[in-house]
Design a protein around this motif. Structure first.
Motif, PDB file in Angstrom:
ATOM      1  N   GLU A 195      16.381 -47.106-123.807  1.00 45.04           N
ATOM      2  CA  GLU A 195      16.228 -47.737-122.390  1.00 45.04           C
ATOM      3  C   GLU A 195      16.992 -47.300-121.595  1.00 45.04           C
ATOM      4  OE1 GLU A 195      15.106 -51.775-122.357  1.00 45.04           O
ATOM      5  OE2 GLU A 195      14.602 -51.768-124.476  1.00 45.04           O
ATOM      6  N   THR A 196      16.171 -46.852-120.480  1.00 43.99           N
ATOM      7  CA  THR A 196      16.946 -46.297-119.449  1.00 43.99           C
ATOM      8  C   THR A 196      16.649 -47.338-118.079  1.00 43.99           C
ATOM      9  OG1 THR A 196      15.341 -44.837-118.536  1.00 43.99           O
ATOM     10  CG2 THR A 196      17.305 -43.779-120.140  1.00 43.99           C
ATOM     11  N   VAL A 197      17.595 -47.359-117.162  1.00 40.55           N
ATOM     12  CA  VAL A 197      17.283 -48.231-115.940  1.00 40.55           C
ATOM     13  C   VAL A 197      17.247 -47.197-114.981  1.00 40.55           C
ATOM     14  CG1 VAL A 197      18.445 -49.766-114.177  1.00 40.55           C
ATOM     15  CG2 VAL A 197      19.154 -49.977-116.765  1.00 40.55           C
ATOM     16  N   GLU A 198      16.081 -47.488-114.317  1.00 39.67           N
ATOM     17  CA  GLU A 198      15.658 -46.665-113.129  1.00 39.67           C
ATOM     18  C   GLU A 198      16.720 -46.875-112.062  1.00 39.67           C
ATOM     19  OE1 GLU A 198      11.623 -46.045-112.188  1.00 39.67           O
ATOM     20  OE2 GLU A 198      10.895 -46.247-114.243  1.00 39.67           O
ATOM     21  N   ASN A 199      16.717 -48.009-111.545  1.00 42.63           N
ATOM     22  CA  ASN A 199      17.241 -48.549-110.483  1.00 42.63           C
ATOM     23  C   ASN A 199      18.185 -49.481-110.907  1.00 42.63           C
ATOM     24  OD1 ASN A 199      16.951 -46.742-108.279  1.00 42.63           O
ATOM     25  ND2 ASN A 199      14.896 -47.579-108.150  1.00 42.63           N
ATOM     26  N   LEU A 200      19.543 -49.609-110.257  1.00 41.90           N
ATOM     27  CA  LEU A 200      20.466 -50.591-110.501  1.00 41.90           C
ATOM     28  C   LEU A 200      21.164 -51.045-109.262  1.00 41.90           C
ATOM     29  CD1 LEU A 200      22.237 -51.934-112.971  1.00 41.90           C
ATOM     30  CD2 LEU A 200      24.026 -50.026-112.927  1.00 41.90           C
ATOM     31  N   THR A 201      21.521 -52.214-109.182  1.00 46.65           N
ATOM     32  CA  THR A 201      22.395 -52.578-108.235  1.00 46.65           C
ATOM     33  C   THR A 201      23.529 -53.294-108.619  1.00 46.65           C
ATOM     34  OG1 THR A 201      20.283 -53.079-106.628  1.00 46.65           O
ATOM     35  CG2 THR A 201      22.418 -54.205-106.106  1.00 46.65           C
ATOM     36  N   TYR A 202      24.768 -52.796-108.353  1.00 45.98           N
ATOM     37  CA  TYR A 202      25.839 -53.485-108.687  1.00 45.98           C
ATOM     38  C   TYR A 202      26.679 -54.112-107.531  1.00 45.98           C
ATOM     39  CZ  TYR A 202      28.621 -49.144-107.433  1.00 45.98           C
ATOM     40  OH  TYR A 202      29.002 -48.125-106.944  1.00 45.98           O
ATOM     41  N   TYR A 203      27.484 -55.116-107.642  1.00 45.16           N
ATOM     42  CA  TYR A 203      28.225 -55.778-106.941  1.00 45.16           C
ATOM     43  C   TYR A 203      29.943 -55.641-107.036  1.00 45.16           C
ATOM     44  CZ  TYR A 203      23.790 -57.979-105.555  1.00 45.16           C
ATOM     45  OH  TYR A 203      22.781 -58.156-104.999  1.00 45.16           O
ATOM     46  N   VAL A 204      30.529 -55.334-106.300  1.00 42.61           N
ATOM     47  CA  VAL A 204      31.953 -55.227-106.141  1.00 42.61           C
ATOM     48  C   VAL A 204      32.707 -55.955-105.267  1.00 42.61           C
ATOM     49  CG1 VAL A 204      33.702 -53.576-106.160  1.00 42.61           C
ATOM     50  CG2 VAL A 204      31.524 -52.776-106.984  1.00 42.61           C
ATOM     51  N   VAL A 205      33.699 -56.665-105.614  1.00 39.85           N
ATOM     52  CA  VAL A 205      34.795 -57.293-104.728  1.00 39.85           C
ATOM     53  C   VAL A 205      36.040 -56.339-104.483  1.00 39.85           C
ATOM     54  CG1 VAL A 205      36.056 -59.064-104.170  1.00 39.85           C
ATOM     55  CG2 VAL A 205      33.778 -59.312-104.798  1.00 39.85           C
ATOM     56  N   GLN A 206      36.616 -55.883-103.486  1.00 35.77           N
ATOM     57  CA  GLN A 206      37.882 -55.160-103.249  1.00 35.77           C
ATOM     58  C   GLN A 206      38.719 -55.911-102.329  1.00 35.77           C
ATOM     59  OE1 GLN A 206      38.533 -51.719-104.434  1.00 35.77           O
ATOM     60  NE2 GLN A 206      40.453 -52.985-104.087  1.00 35.77           N
ATOM     61  N   THR A 207      39.821 -56.129-102.956  1.00 38.89           N
ATOM     62  CA  THR A 207      40.986 -56.733-102.171  1.00 38.89           C
ATOM     63  C   THR A 207      42.062 -55.920-102.021  1.00 38.89           C
ATOM     64  OG1 THR A 207      41.963 -57.334-104.314  1.00 38.89           O
ATOM     65  CG2 THR A 207      40.509 -59.086-103.269  1.00 38.89           C
ATOM     66  N   TYR A 208      42.685 -56.229-100.894  1.00 42.74           N
ATOM     67  CA  TYR A 208      43.748 -55.449-100.267  1.00 42.74           C
ATOM     68  C   TYR A 208      45.272 -56.070-100.264  1.00 42.74           C
ATOM     69  CZ  TYR A 208      40.127 -52.431 -99.407  1.00 42.74           C
ATOM     70  OH  TYR A 208      39.000 -51.347 -99.547  1.00 42.74           O
ATOM     71  N   ARG A 209      46.401 -55.538-100.490  1.00 45.43           N
ATOM     72  CA  ARG A 209      47.620 -56.196-100.215  1.00 45.43           C
ATOM     73  C   ARG A 209      48.019 -55.603 -99.071  1.00 45.43           C
ATOM     74  NH1 ARG A 209      49.645 -59.268-104.872  1.00 45.43           N
ATOM     75  NH2 ARG A 209      48.079 -58.926-106.565  1.00 45.43           N
ATOM     76  N   VAL A 210      49.356 -56.242 -98.661  1.00 49.76           N
ATOM     77  CA  VAL A 210      50.064 -55.893 -97.390  1.00 49.76           C
ATOM     78  C   VAL A 210      50.896 -54.795 -98.133  1.00 49.76           C
ATOM     79  CG1 VAL A 210      51.973 -56.208 -95.803  1.00 49.76           C
ATOM     80  CG2 VAL A 210      50.122 -58.068 -96.065  1.00 49.76           C
ATOM     81  N   ALA A 211      51.345 -53.601 -97.679  1.00 54.20           N
ATOM     82  CA  ALA A 211      52.014 -52.408 -98.111  1.00 54.20           C
ATOM     83  C   ALA A 211      52.801 -52.008 -96.925  1.00 54.20           C
ATOM     84  CB  ALA A 211      51.118 -51.545 -98.895  1.00 54.20           C
ATOM     85  N   GLY A 212      54.142 -52.348 -97.160  1.00 61.17           N
ATOM     86  CA  GLY A 212      54.929 -51.589 -95.917  1.00 61.17           C
ATOM     87  C   GLY A 212      54.587 -52.076 -94.565  1.00 61.17           C
ATOM     88  N   ARG A 213      55.014 -51.111 -93.558  1.00 63.84           N
ATOM     89  CA  ARG A 213      54.678 -51.652 -92.143  1.00 63.84           C
ATOM     90  C   ARG A 213      53.409 -51.370 -91.752  1.00 63.84           C
ATOM     91  NH1 ARG A 213      59.127 -49.423 -87.755  1.00 63.84           N
ATOM     92  NH2 ARG A 213      59.851 -51.357 -87.620  1.00 63.84           N
ATOM     93  N   ASN A 214      52.557 -52.397 -91.513  1.00 67.88           N
ATOM     94  CA  ASN A 214      51.358 -52.241 -90.878  1.00 67.88           C
ATOM     95  C   ASN A 214      50.527 -51.601 -91.962  1.00 67.88           C
ATOM     96  OD1 ASN A 214      52.012 -53.659 -88.558  1.00 67.88           O
ATOM     97  ND2 ASN A 214      52.842 -51.690 -87.664  1.00 67.88           N
ATOM     98  N   GLY A 215      50.768 -51.641 -93.145  1.00 67.49           N
ATOM     99  CA  GLY A 215      49.667 -50.829 -94.170  1.00 67.49           C
ATOM    100  C   GLY A 215      48.963 -51.811 -94.948  1.00 67.49           C
ATOM    101  N   ILE A 216      48.115 -51.552 -95.815  1.00 64.66           N
ATOM    102  CA  ILE A 216      47.601 -52.183 -96.863  1.00 64.66           C
ATOM    103  C   ILE A 216      47.385 -51.262 -98.007  1.00 64.66           C
ATOM    104  CG2 ILE A 216      46.564 -53.860 -95.293  1.00 64.66           C
ATOM    105  CD1 ILE A 216      43.922 -52.301 -95.678  1.00 64.66           C
ATOM    106  N   SER A 217      47.308 -51.983 -99.244  1.00 66.58           N
ATOM    107  CA  SER A 217      46.858 -51.162-100.518  1.00 66.58           C
ATOM    108  C   SER A 217      45.953 -51.832-101.343  1.00 66.58           C
ATOM    109  CB  SER A 217      48.282 -51.154-101.175  1.00 66.58           C
ATOM    110  OG  SER A 217      48.089 -50.470-102.567  1.00 66.58           O
ATOM    111  N   ALA A 218      44.975 -51.154-101.790  1.00 60.73           N
ATOM    112  CA  ALA A 218      43.958 -51.459-102.445  1.00 60.73           C
ATOM    113  C   ALA A 218      44.254 -51.880-103.900  1.00 60.73           C
ATOM    114  CB  ALA A 218      42.728 -50.499-102.807  1.00 60.73           C
ATOM    115  N   ASP A 219      43.890 -53.272-104.206  1.00 62.35           N
ATOM    116  CA  ASP A 219      43.977 -53.646-105.631  1.00 62.35           C
ATOM    117  C   ASP A 219      42.732 -52.988-106.568  1.00 62.35           C
ATOM    118  OD1 ASP A 219      46.125 -55.518-105.278  1.00 62.35           O
ATOM    119  OD2 ASP A 219      44.655 -57.074-104.351  1.00 62.35           O
ATOM    120  N   ASP A 220      43.014 -53.341-107.757  1.00 61.02           N
ATOM    121  CA  ASP A 220      41.609 -52.575-108.682  1.00 61.02           C
ATOM    122  C   ASP A 220      40.366 -53.414-108.101  1.00 61.02           C
ATOM    123  OD1 ASP A 220      43.204 -51.223-110.109  1.00 61.02           O
ATOM    124  OD2 ASP A 220      43.487 -52.566-111.636  1.00 61.02           O
TER     125      ASP A 220
END
Length: 111
Positions: free
Chosen positions: A8-33
């Protein structure tokens, strides 16, 4: 004769993602998994959970065909806090989509 299972194959799929970010250095951010979500409601619960814990959080979905690799642009369903500049270019869920390739001049009427 072999008994082959039908794939069986899926013609169309919708997936949902949540992306979080941490403070990194001066005024920067870093993405979590990135975190997959089961559906829109689950994504929203994750956003609410991580809002007080992270510098920024964004939830989005994408729809497309896993078989062909054709995917629509990500659509943001929630955003909060400090996010990378690239997120600003993504379309929010409540924005109207006026790019309809199936419309031509005959479909447009002037009042």
């Amino acid at each position: 004769m072999r008994n082959r299972k039908k794939q069986e194959t899926v013609e169309n799929l919708t997936y949902y993602v949540v992306q979080t970010y941490r403070v990194a250095g001066r005024n920067g951010i870093s993405a979590d998994d990135p975190m997959p979500a089961r559906d829109r409601d689950h994504a929203m619960r994750l956003v609410e959970r991580y809002k007080p814990l992270r510098a920024g959080v964004v939830a989005f979905y994408r729809t497309g065909s896993p078989a062909t690799g054709d995917w629509e642009d990500a659509v943001i369903i929630a955003r909060h806090g400090k996010l990378p500049a690239g997120v600003d270019g993504l379309r929010d869920e409540d924005e109207a989509d006026f790019e309809r390739p199936d419309l031509d001049e005959r479909d447009l009427k002037v009042a």
